[in-house]
Design a protein around this motif. Structure first.
Motif, mmCIF file in Angstrom:
data_model
loop_
_atom_site.group_PDB
_atom_site.id
_atom_site.type_symbol
_atom_site.label_atom_id
_atom_site.label_comp_id
_atom_site.label_asym_id
_atom_site.label_seq_id
_atom_site.Cartn_x
_atom_site.Cartn_y
_atom_site.Cartn_z
ATOM 1 N N VAL A 30 0.829 -1.213 0.000
ATOM 2 C CA VAL A 30 0.000 0.000 0.000
ATOM 3 C C VAL A 30 0.865 1.266 0.000
ATOM 4 O O VAL A 30 0.529 2.258 -0.644
ATOM 5 C CB VAL A 30 -0.971 -0.019 1.205
ATOM 6 C CG1 VAL A 30 -1.628 1.330 1.422
ATOM 7 C CG2 VAL A 30 -2.038 -1.081 1.006
ATOM 8 N N THR A 31 1.991 1.212 0.705
ATOM 9 C CA THR A 31 2.864 2.383 0.771
ATOM 10 C C THR A 31 3.866 2.435 -0.379
ATOM 11 O O THR A 31 4.653 3.379 -0.461
ATOM 12 C CB THR A 31 3.635 2.421 2.108
ATOM 13 O OG1 THR A 31 4.450 1.253 2.221
ATOM 14 C CG2 THR A 31 2.700 2.539 3.292
ATOM 15 N N HIS A 32 3.820 1.428 -1.243
ATOM 16 C CA HIS A 32 4.730 1.317 -2.389
ATOM 17 C C HIS A 32 6.185 1.268 -1.928
ATOM 18 O O HIS A 32 7.071 1.845 -2.556
ATOM 19 C CB HIS A 32 4.514 2.449 -3.389
ATOM 20 C CG HIS A 32 3.214 2.379 -4.110
ATOM 21 N ND1 HIS A 32 3.021 2.931 -5.342
ATOM 22 C CD2 HIS A 32 2.016 1.818 -3.781
ATOM 23 C CE1 HIS A 32 1.774 2.737 -5.737
ATOM 24 N NE2 HIS A 32 1.150 2.057 -4.799
ATOM 25 N N ALA A 33 6.429 0.566 -0.823
ATOM 26 C CA ALA A 33 7.783 0.419 -0.294
ATOM 27 C C ALA A 33 8.629 -0.422 -1.254
ATOM 28 O O ALA A 33 8.102 -1.296 -1.963
ATOM 29 C CB ALA A 33 7.739 -0.240 1.082
ATOM 30 N N VAL A 34 9.915 -0.153 -1.272
ATOM 31 C CA VAL A 34 10.843 -0.892 -2.121
ATOM 32 C C VAL A 34 10.800 -2.377 -1.757
ATOM 33 O O VAL A 34 10.802 -2.738 -0.585
ATOM 34 C CB VAL A 34 12.278 -0.341 -1.954
ATOM 35 C CG1 VAL A 34 13.282 -1.173 -2.721
ATOM 36 C CG2 VAL A 34 12.343 1.111 -2.380
ATOM 37 N N GLY A 35 10.719 -3.221 -2.774
ATOM 38 C CA GLY A 35 10.703 -4.665 -2.559
ATOM 39 C C GLY A 35 9.315 -5.269 -2.462
ATOM 40 O O GLY A 35 9.175 -6.472 -2.297
ATOM 41 N N TYR A 36 8.264 -4.438 -2.556
ATOM 42 C CA TYR A 36 6.885 -4.917 -2.474
ATOM 43 C C TYR A 36 6.159 -4.607 -3.772
ATOM 44 O O TYR A 36 6.446 -3.612 -4.433
ATOM 45 C CB TYR A 36 6.138 -4.259 -1.305
ATOM 46 C CG TYR A 36 6.679 -4.649 0.040
ATOM 47 C CD1 TYR A 36 6.192 -5.767 0.697
ATOM 48 C CD2 TYR A 36 7.685 -3.914 0.649
ATOM 49 C CE1 TYR A 36 6.696 -6.134 1.940
ATOM 50 C CE2 TYR A 36 8.199 -4.275 1.885
ATOM 51 C CZ TYR A 36 7.699 -5.390 2.518
ATOM 52 O OH TYR A 36 8.202 -5.758 3.736
ATOM 53 N N SER A 37 5.196 -5.442 -4.112
ATOM 54 C CA SER A 37 4.367 -5.204 -5.286
ATOM 55 C C SER A 37 3.399 -4.064 -4.960
ATOM 56 O O SER A 37 2.611 -4.171 -4.017
ATOM 57 C CB SER A 37 3.593 -6.471 -5.628
ATOM 58 O OG SER A 37 2.796 -6.279 -6.760
ATOM 59 N N PRO A 38 3.476 -2.937 -5.702
ATOM 60 C CA PRO A 38 2.640 -1.782 -5.359
ATOM 61 C C PRO A 38 1.146 -2.033 -5.541
ATOM 62 O O PRO A 38 0.717 -2.664 -6.487
ATOM 63 C CB PRO A 38 3.125 -0.687 -6.310
ATOM 64 C CG PRO A 38 3.761 -1.399 -7.438
ATOM 65 C CD PRO A 38 4.289 -2.693 -6.891
ATOM 66 N N MET A 39 0.387 -1.534 -4.574
ATOM 67 C CA MET A 39 -1.060 -1.627 -4.602
ATOM 68 C C MET A 39 -1.638 -0.265 -4.273
ATOM 69 O O MET A 39 -1.207 0.331 -3.275
ATOM 70 C CB MET A 39 -1.507 -2.599 -3.500
ATOM 71 C CG MET A 39 -2.186 -3.797 -3.950
ATOM 72 S SD MET A 39 -2.701 -4.958 -2.654
ATOM 73 C CE MET A 39 -2.546 -4.191 -1.096
ATOM 74 N N PRO A 40 -2.576 0.248 -4.978
ATOM 75 C CA PRO A 40 -3.040 -0.267 -6.266
ATOM 76 C C PRO A 40 -2.009 0.023 -7.354
ATOM 77 O O PRO A 40 -1.231 0.968 -7.242
ATOM 78 C CB PRO A 40 -4.328 0.517 -6.520
ATOM 79 C CG PRO A 40 -4.177 1.786 -5.757
ATOM 80 C CD PRO A 40 -3.306 1.458 -4.574
ATOM 81 N N GLN A 41 -2.039 -0.832 -8.356
ATOM 82 C CA GLN A 41 -1.135 -0.617 -9.477
ATOM 83 C C GLN A 41 -1.612 0.580 -10.275
ATOM 84 O O GLN A 41 -2.797 0.827 -10.401
ATOM 85 C CB GLN A 41 -1.083 -1.857 -10.365
ATOM 86 C CG GLN A 41 -0.432 -3.024 -9.671
ATOM 87 C CD GLN A 41 -0.339 -4.244 -10.560
ATOM 88 O OE1 GLN A 41 -0.989 -4.327 -11.583
ATOM 89 N NE2 GLN A 41 0.478 -5.192 -10.156
ATOM 90 N N GLY A 42 -0.678 1.339 -10.783
ATOM 91 C CA GLY A 42 -1.038 2.487 -11.603
ATOM 92 C C GLY A 42 -1.362 3.741 -10.816
ATOM 93 O O GLY A 42 -1.802 4.732 -11.370
ATOM 94 N N GLY A 43 -1.161 3.703 -9.518
ATOM 95 C CA GLY A 43 -1.447 4.875 -8.696
ATOM 96 C C GLY A 43 -1.146 4.576 -7.251
ATOM 97 O O GLY A 43 -0.676 3.498 -6.918
ATOM 98 N N LYS A 44 -1.413 5.526 -6.406
ATOM 99 C CA LYS A 44 -1.146 5.341 -4.985
ATOM 100 C C LYS A 44 -2.313 5.922 -4.193
ATOM 101 O O LYS A 44 -2.923 6.901 -4.609
ATOM 102 C CB LYS A 44 0.157 6.059 -4.602
ATOM 103 C CG LYS A 44 0.665 5.714 -3.220
ATOM 104 C CD LYS A 44 2.051 6.290 -2.994
ATOM 105 C CE LYS A 44 2.535 5.951 -1.607
ATOM 106 N NZ LYS A 44 3.836 6.522 -1.314
#
Length: 64
Positions: A30-44
């Motif tokens: 959720v926080t788009h931290a390094v090493g994690y798959s970002p959620m949501p994709q295409g935005g934050k």
């Protein structure tokens, strides 16, 4: 939708969400931290939404 998971994070049930919360993947994504798959994709999510999620996790991530 479990059949089309991206990043191997299943959020289809509370139990599945709780597993991801407990292992840190949910907040990392959720926080788009390094090493994690970002959620949501295409935005934050907004800072306010991330704060709400963080407070929910810190309160025990209750099923409420």
């Amino acid at each position: 939708k479990p059949g089309s998971l991206s990043g191997n994070i299943d959020l289809s049930t509370y139990s599945a969400v709780k597993v991801q919360v407990d292992n840190g993947k949910f907040l990392g994504s959720v926080t788009h931290a390094v090493g994690y798959s970002p959620m949501p994709q295409g935005g934050k999510l907004s800072d306010c939404e991330i704060s709400q999620i963080t407070k929910w996790i810190n309160a025990g991530a209750l099923n409420n």
